[in-house]
Design an enzyme around this catalytic site. Structure first.
Site, PDB file in Angstrom:
ATOM      1  N   ASN A  40     -44.693  37.293  17.325  1.00  0.00           N
ATOM      2  CA  ASN A  40     -43.786  37.838  16.318  1.00  0.00           C
ATOM      3  C   ASN A  40     -44.551  37.817  14.995  1.00  0.00           C
ATOM      4  OD1 ASN A  40     -41.736  38.434  14.573  1.00  0.00           O
ATOM      5  ND2 ASN A  40     -40.331  36.863  15.328  1.00  0.00           N
ATOM      6  N   ARG A  55     -42.649  41.291  19.487  1.00  0.00           N
ATOM      7  CA  ARG A  55     -41.395  41.676  18.846  1.00  0.00           C
ATOM      8  C   ARG A  55     -41.709  42.798  17.857  1.00  0.00           C
ATOM      9  NH1 ARG A  55     -37.585  38.564  14.539  1.00  0.00           N
ATOM     10  NH2 ARG A  55     -35.891  40.050  14.702  1.00  0.00           N
ATOM     11  N   HIS A 107     -31.489  42.998  15.715  1.00  0.00           N
ATOM     12  CA  HIS A 107     -31.189  41.768  16.487  1.00  0.00           C
ATOM     13  C   HIS A 107     -30.813  42.112  17.940  1.00  0.00           C
ATOM     14  CE1 HIS A 107     -29.801  39.746  12.479  1.00  0.00           C
ATOM     15  NE2 HIS A 107     -31.055  39.408  12.728  1.00  0.00           N
ATOM     16  N   ASN A 165     -30.314  33.770   8.965  1.00  0.00           N
ATOM     17  CA  ASN A 165     -30.621  34.246   7.618  1.00  0.00           C
ATOM     18  C   ASN A 165     -30.303  35.729   7.502  1.00  0.00           C
ATOM     19  OD1 ASN A 165     -31.354  33.538   5.066  1.00  0.00           O
ATOM     20  ND2 ASN A 165     -33.259  32.574   5.755  1.00  0.00           N
ATOM     21  N   ARG A 202     -29.143  39.121   1.609  1.00  0.00           N
ATOM     22  CA  ARG A 202     -28.810  40.556   1.651  1.00  0.00           C
ATOM     23  C   ARG A 202     -27.298  40.724   1.563  1.00  0.00           C
ATOM     24  NH1 ARG A 202     -31.842  41.446   7.231  1.00  0.00           N
ATOM     25  NH2 ARG A 202     -32.979  39.501   6.971  1.00  0.00           N
ATOM     26  N   GLY A 218     -28.771  30.364  13.646  1.00  0.00           N
ATOM     27  CA  GLY A 218     -28.693  29.122  12.864  1.00  0.00           C
ATOM     28  C   GLY A 218     -27.294  28.739  12.401  1.00  0.00           C
ATOM     29  N   GLU A 237     -24.575  28.839  15.436  1.00  0.00           N
ATOM     30  CA  GLU A 237     -24.674  27.723  16.380  1.00  0.00           C
ATOM     31  C   GLU A 237     -24.332  26.381  15.742  1.00  0.00           C
ATOM     32  OE1 GLU A 237     -28.617  27.869  18.198  1.00  0.00           O
ATOM     33  OE2 GLU A 237     -28.414  30.042  18.371  1.00  0.00           O
ATOM     34  N   GLU A 241     -34.364  34.311  21.772  1.00  0.00           N
ATOM     35  CA  GLU A 241     -35.057  35.592  21.594  1.00  0.00           C
ATOM     36  C   GLU A 241     -36.453  35.590  22.219  1.00  0.00           C
ATOM     37  OE1 GLU A 241     -33.838  35.625  17.321  1.00  0.00           O
ATOM     38  OE2 GLU A 241     -33.707  37.774  17.649  1.00  0.00           O
TER      39      GLU A 241
END
Ligand code: AMP
Length: 397
Positions: free
Chosen positions: A9, A90, A179, A210, A240, A328, A331, A383
């Site tokens: 990634n 990715r 995603h 995030n 964002r 994050g 969960e 992922e």
């Protein structure tokens, strides 16, 4: 399926990797190189529960990859000694060109390059990772796994923006969604946890990290998703803003704010950071619990937007079997989950089990009451493992 897959990634100044045994679903070693191109780069290689850290001066991703190979050589497993089944990359934006994981050749690389205008921050970095890995492992199949691919099943009514034809056609402006690897994995796991066939399950997935996005998944297919042309649309995120009035750029440009400034602020200084000065949800929660008004407002705005999307996607799906939280915040933050689902019992049949939600349970678990019409689940996203599995499947097909 057996075999070792190296998952890569690559970000603009970082290189993240994970060596995964697809058969056992275990990570054998993983790591991260940060601040590539800066005076001092930082590298971490984790293997057998130990972190090996070093600082180095790395001019580019090529140098970073050399360092990663050396770390594998020194601390194991030695990539020169083992046989890789595939390298899985990715890739953030596959446009409308890629609807599934794809074996990389020169044409595929050129297409990813052609898509740079759609993802100017991400695709160039992903390409760097692809190029160094192809140069080092020319005989190993390299597979691109796209963040957008899972959403290529969106119907035209969901992906079409109501704007002029030439913007839609010449500039490829439409909803793509992101995603996708996470939404695909989590919706499938949610169906499995409920004992339903994937084709029979309707799931709303809330990926809250995030970056954050919601997806309506009907029978294993993405039918609507909150991120759009770029990962800026939809939910309120760390930095964002999510949904905004489209007149904002014109309004601010009349006040002398340049497009560059606008773009930077929307990517880096908005969301809860813009509202309360931090994008760390733990800090935000502590401040809100202590009565900080900015933090309370930020969490309120986040939860309100989440409720709107859950309601909208319930309407899109017609019937909802599960709401699944992941990433994050999804969960690990019971208060955000509780606030997102507040007031949804009467109309939508979503009934949270407060104790199950608050318990410090890790791993997959159910947090709705037994009588809830809709199951509410926490499903940790995987992922890297999903990318490894998809790369292995392409490499052996
Ligand atoms: P991700 O992008 O999936 O790594 O998620 C990062 C986000 O998760 C950050 O905003 C963190 O503040 C948030 N996060 C991680 N752990 C917790 C936690 N225990 N409680 C609340 N938020 C958390």
């Amino acid at each position: 399926m057996n075999g070792l897959v190296l998952v890569i990634n690559a970000g603009s100044s970082s290189l993240k990797y994970d060596l995964i045994d697809v058969g056992s679903a275990e990570s054998l070693a993983s790591g991260l190189v940060e601040r590539i191109g800066e005076a001092s780069s930082l590298a971490r290689h984790s293997v057998d529960g130990q972190d090996h850290r070093q600082e180095a001066s790395l001019a580019d991703h090529g140098a970073a990859f050399e360092l990663v190979l050396a770390a594998f050589g020194e601390h194991g497993p030695d990539l020169g000694e083992i046989e890789l089944l595939a390298v899985g990359h990715r890739v953030v934006h596959g446009g409308a060109d890629f609807s599934e994981p794809t074996r990389i050749d020169d044409d595929v690389e050129a297409t990813i390059e052609r898509l740079i205008p759609l993802a100017p921050l991400h695709n160039p970095a992903n390409l760097k990772g692809i190029r160094v890995a192809r140069a080092h492992f020319p005989d190993v199949p390299q597979v691109a796994v796209f963040d957008t691919a899972f959403h290529q099943t969106l119907p035209p009514r969901a992906y079409t923006y109501a704007i002029k034809r030439d913007w839609r056609e010449d500039h490829r402006v439409r909803r793509y969604g992101f995603h996708g690897t996470s939404h695909s994995y989590v919706s499938r796991r949610a169906a499995e946890l409920l004992g339903l066939a994937v084709e029979d399950a309707n799931v709303i997935v809330l990926h809250l990290g995030n970056g954050a996005s919601a997806t309506a998944v009907a029978g294993g297919r993405s039918v609507d998703t909150s991120m759009g042309l770029s990962p800026l649309e939809g939910l309120v995120m760390g930095t964002r803003p999510g949904d905004l009035d489209p007149s904002l750029p014109a309004h601010l440009s009349r006040a002398g704010i340049s497009l560059e400034e606008y773009d930077r602020a929307l990517n880096k200084e908005s969301g809860v950071k813009g509202l309360a000065g931090t994008n760390d949800f733990r800090e935000l929660q502590e401040r809100a619990d202590a009565g900080d008004r900015d933090a309370c407002l930020a969490l309120d705005v986040v939860a309100h937007r989440l409720r709107k999307y859950i309601g909208a996607y319930a309407a899109v799906l017609g019937r909802v079997d599960a709401v699944a939280f992941t990433a994050g915040i999804g969960e690990h933050s019971p208060p955000v989950r509780a606030a997102a689902l507040q007031g949804l019992t009467e109309l939508f049949g979503i009934e949270l089990d407060e104790a199950a939600n608050a318990a410090a349970t890790s791993g997959e678990h159910r947090i709705s009451t037994d009588s809830s019409r809709v199951a509410v689940l926490v499903v940790p996203t995987e992922e890297e493992l999903e990318i490894a599995r998809e790369a292995a499947a392409v490499a052996t097909s």
